[in-house]
Design an enzyme around this catalytic site. Structure first.
Site, short mmCIF file in Angstrom:
data_model
loop_
_atom_site.label_atom_id
_atom_site.label_comp_id
_atom_site.label_asym_id
_atom_site.label_seq_id
_atom_site.Cartn_x
_atom_site.Cartn_y
_atom_site.Cartn_z
N LYS A 22 -39.40 29.73 13.72
CA LYS A 22 -38.82 31.14 13.92
C LYS A 22 -38.07 31.36 12.82
O LYS A 22 -38.22 32.44 12.06
CB LYS A 22 -38.35 31.35 15.23
CG LYS A 22 -37.64 32.95 15.18
CD LYS A 22 -37.03 33.08 16.66
CE LYS A 22 -35.55 32.51 17.03
NZ LYS A 22 -34.50 33.37 16.17
N ASN A 23 -36.89 30.73 12.61
CA ASN A 23 -35.84 31.13 11.83
C ASN A 23 -35.96 30.89 10.43
O ASN A 23 -35.51 31.58 9.56
CB ASN A 23 -34.54 30.14 11.80
CG ASN A 23 -34.05 30.59 13.47
OD1 ASN A 23 -34.26 31.68 13.73
ND2 ASN A 23 -32.76 29.82 13.61
N CYS A 117 -23.97 40.96 19.82
CA CYS A 117 -25.04 40.85 20.67
C CYS A 117 -24.48 39.73 21.73
O CYS A 117 -23.32 39.42 21.90
CB CYS A 117 -26.25 40.10 19.84
SG CYS A 117 -25.71 38.61 19.29
N ARG A 122 -21.18 38.32 15.89
CA ARG A 122 -22.13 37.87 14.62
C ARG A 122 -21.97 38.96 13.51
O ARG A 122 -22.78 39.58 13.15
CB ARG A 122 -23.46 37.89 15.16
CG ARG A 122 -23.68 36.73 16.34
CD ARG A 122 -25.08 36.68 16.77
NE ARG A 122 -25.68 35.94 15.88
CZ ARG A 122 -26.92 35.40 16.01
NH1 ARG A 122 -27.71 35.67 17.24
NH2 ARG A 122 -27.74 34.81 15.24
N ASP A 306 -28.34 26.06 18.52
CA ASP A 306 -29.52 26.08 19.21
C ASP A 306 -30.12 25.12 20.17
O ASP A 306 -31.06 25.43 20.56
CB ASP A 306 -30.51 26.69 18.23
CG ASP A 306 -30.19 27.88 17.32
OD1 ASP A 306 -29.12 28.77 17.86
OD2 ASP A 306 -31.09 28.50 16.47
N ARG A 398 -38.91 35.98 22.55
CA ARG A 398 -38.63 36.45 21.28
C ARG A 398 -38.79 34.99 20.41
O ARG A 398 -39.13 35.18 19.27
CB ARG A 398 -36.98 36.50 21.15
CG ARG A 398 -36.67 37.96 21.50
CD ARG A 398 -35.15 38.35 21.41
NE ARG A 398 -34.92 37.45 20.16
CZ ARG A 398 -33.76 36.62 19.97
NH1 ARG A 398 -32.89 36.67 20.75
NH2 ARG A 398 -33.47 35.95 18.71
C1 UD1 Z 1 -29.03 31.66 12.30
C2 UD1 Z 1 -30.12 31.43 13.33
C3 UD1 Z 1 -29.57 31.19 14.55
C4 UD1 Z 1 -28.66 30.04 14.68
C5 UD1 Z 1 -27.57 30.27 13.81
C6 UD1 Z 1 -26.75 28.85 13.45
C7 UD1 Z 1 -31.55 32.91 12.37
C8 UD1 Z 1 -32.69 34.43 12.85
N1 UD1 Z 1 -30.68 32.88 13.29
O1 UD1 Z 1 -28.04 32.80 12.81
O2 UD1 Z 1 -30.68 30.85 15.45
O3 UD1 Z 1 -27.92 29.81 15.72
O4 UD1 Z 1 -27.98 30.68 12.23
O5 UD1 Z 1 -27.31 27.77 13.04
O6 UD1 Z 1 -31.88 32.12 11.56
N2 UD1 Z 1 -20.38 35.05 10.41
C9 UD1 Z 1 -19.41 35.50 10.11
N3 UD1 Z 1 -19.72 36.43 9.12
C10 UD1 Z 1 -20.96 36.68 8.43
C11 UD1 Z 1 -21.86 35.81 8.89
C12 UD1 Z 1 -21.63 34.74 10.01
O7 UD1 Z 1 -18.44 35.57 10.96
O8 UD1 Z 1 -21.00 37.26 7.61
C13 UD1 Z 1 -20.19 33.95 11.74
C14 UD1 Z 1 -21.13 34.42 12.74
O9 UD1 Z 1 -20.56 35.48 13.85
C15 UD1 Z 1 -21.35 33.23 13.74
C16 UD1 Z 1 -21.26 31.77 12.59
O10 UD1 Z 1 -20.61 32.81 11.31
O11 UD1 Z 1 -20.19 32.75 14.52
C17 UD1 Z 1 -22.49 31.47 12.39
O12 UD1 Z 1 -23.42 32.37 11.76
P1 UD1 Z 1 -24.62 32.02 10.70
O13 UD1 Z 1 -24.90 30.79 10.48
O14 UD1 Z 1 -24.63 33.39 9.92
O15 UD1 Z 1 -25.95 32.35 11.87
P2 UD1 Z 1 -27.17 33.33 11.69
O16 UD1 Z 1 -27.62 33.44 10.36
O17 UD1 Z 1 -26.68 34.75 12.36
#
Ligand code: UD1
Length: 424
Positions: A22-23, A117, A122, A306, A398
């Site tokens: 999915k990701n 969420c 996030r 995850d 999802r």
């Molecule tokens: C992606 C995956 C999700 C997985 C996660 C971590 C998808 C669709 N989802 O989510 O399934 O659990 O990676 O492996 O690919 N953060 C900030 N600022 C930012 C970006 C992130 O503070 O600009 C924080 C987030 O709130 C979170 C952490 O960093 O606490 C990790 O987020 P991130 O690695 O970006 O995860 P996603 O890309 O949202």
């Protein structure tokens, strides 16, 4: 308002094949914007999040044809809009993955600001800071992020505060068409990042170092459409591996690369689970008790957040006590309170969960708190005494294709039941 009903205590064993990740699929779909023409993606999972990304691309003007259940042809030559409205971003935060590709193609993008969420705030501040460094200007207008690059995108070095998956991907997708060299330092290293870099390179991009903490991108003028196979879903695989570990009888989990679950497999072996490596898969079973071990989630190659809920489900029936530490997301322990309704003994202290093993679960009515927590509750139901009903299963839809059918194929007594609308 369907629910999943599980009758616990039946043998669960056999062979299961996982779908594409999915990701990965979601980001590869977004990346097709960068290569005007007909792109074909194979091994795409047929899940609700992919359908939402399809709607996002259609809204931008792309023409999507479902070639077969797992093959999408995406014609992005007709993309003529750069606006992704809140109604779609609210359905799926990953819609924000179009920000980078739209900037790469048009030098502008309007994407609704995602709200909070149920697994925490996030934020996307790192996406924004990184893109600003490339020359993008942002303004927030009535909940929409307007991004423009008035002087084009120019390569530079961006150091991320945290190895964010989403920020790394958006930066990669914007910078493939920037002028000069972009370096993403402290980049995320997940296999899905490597899959995206591979597809961008097949399109003609020059991305080096994906899978390491430093990714270097040399900008190019044009990218060409490609056919690409989505990498196997290591988290779907991990969920069935956890199911075998919980229920005990052998399950062959096929269709993914075991190295993508390196630390998970090592931790499970420490827990007393036997894991035999197969070609693009593993055979998993358990003879003795589940040994309690501490877990902490971290970006790849650390233990994936995850897989945290599915592993908590195992450790909740472990032989002693352990601590699970969640370092990636806030609020990712909602699953624990639902599992407590089934008899688990778990205390949450900030981002730590102290888990005392209990002899077993008792079937109950529980609510799916999120995607992975929902799957883990269904797993718990498989060994619970009596019947378990899991509601709010749209979370499971999802990210898991035919989850109930795959468990039925393994012999589980599980069914999807349509609930009548409540009488008001
Ligand atoms: C992606 C995956 C999700 C997985 C996660 C971590 C998808 C669709 N989802 O989510 O399934 O659990 O990676 O492996 O690919 N953060 C900030 N600022 C930012 C970006 C992130 O503070 O600009 C924080 C987030 O709130 C979170 C952490 O960093 O606490 C990790 O987020 P991130 O690695 O970006 O995860 P996603 O890309 O949202």
């Amino acid at each position: 308002m369907d629910v999943i009903r599980i009758e616990g205590g039946h043998r669960v064993s056999g062979v299961v094949t996982v779908e594409g990740a999915k990701n990965s699929a979601l980001k590869l779909m977004a990346a097709t914007i960068l290569a005007p023409g007909v792109n074909t993606l194979t091994n795409v999972p047929n899940i609700a999040d992919v359908h939402v990304m399809g709607k996002v691309l259609s809204r931008l003007g792309a023409r999507i044809t479902v070639v077969d259940e797992h093959t999408l042809s995406i014609d992005t030559s007709s993309v003529d809009s750069w606006v992704t409205p809140y109604e779609l971003v609210a359905q799926m935060r990953a819609s924000t993955a179009v920000l980078g590709p739209l900037l790469g193609r048009f030098g502008k993008a309007t994407v609704a600001m995602p709200g909070g969420c149920n697994i925490g705030a996030r934020k996307i501040d790192m996406h924004i800071l990184g893109l600003q460094a490339l020359g993008v200007e942002f303004d927030l207008d009535h909940g929409d992020i307007n991004a423009t690059a008035p002087h084009g995108l120019a390569g530079t070095t961006v150091t991320l505060d945290f190895a964010s998956v989403g920020a790394t991907e958006n930066l990669m997708m914007a910078s493939v068409k920037a002028t000069g060299t972009t370096v993403i330092d402290n980049a995320a290293r997940e296999p899905e990042i490597v899959d995206l870099a591979n597809m961008l390179n097949e399109m003609g991009a020059q991305v080096k170092g994906a899978g390491t903490p430093v990714i270097e991108i040399e900008g190019v003028d044009t990218l060409c459409p490609v056919t690409h196979e989505v990498v196997g879903d290591r988290i779907e695989a991990g969920t069935f591996i956890a199911t075998a570990a919980l229920c005990g009888e052998p399950i062959d989990v096929l269709g993914f690369e075991p190295a993508h679950l390196g630390l998970v497999l090592r931790k499970y072996e420490q827990m007393g689970i036997t894991i035999e490596r197969l070609n693009r898969g593993v055979r998993v079973w358990r003879d003795g008790a589940i040994r309690s071990v501490d877990i902490q989630t971290l970006p790849f190659p650390g233990f994936p957040t995850d897989m945290q809920a599915q592993t908590m489900c195992l450790l909740a029936v472990g032989d002693s006590s352990c601590v699970i530490t969640e370092n990636v997301f806030e609020n990712r322990f909602m699953f624990a309170s639902e599992l407590q309704r089934m008899g688990a003994d778990i205390r949450i202290e900030g981002h730590h969960a102290i888990v005392h093993g209990v002899p077993g679960f008792s079937g109950a009515e529980v609510k799916s708190p999120d995607l992975r927590g929902g799957a883990a509750l269904v797993m718990a139901g498989l060994i619970a005494d009596g019947e378990t009903t899991v509601s709010d299963i749209y979370h499971i839809d999802r990210g898991y294709e035919r989850f109930v059918e795959k468990l039925q194929g393994l012999g589980a007594h599980v069914e999807r039941v349509e609930m009548p609308d409540p009488v008001l």
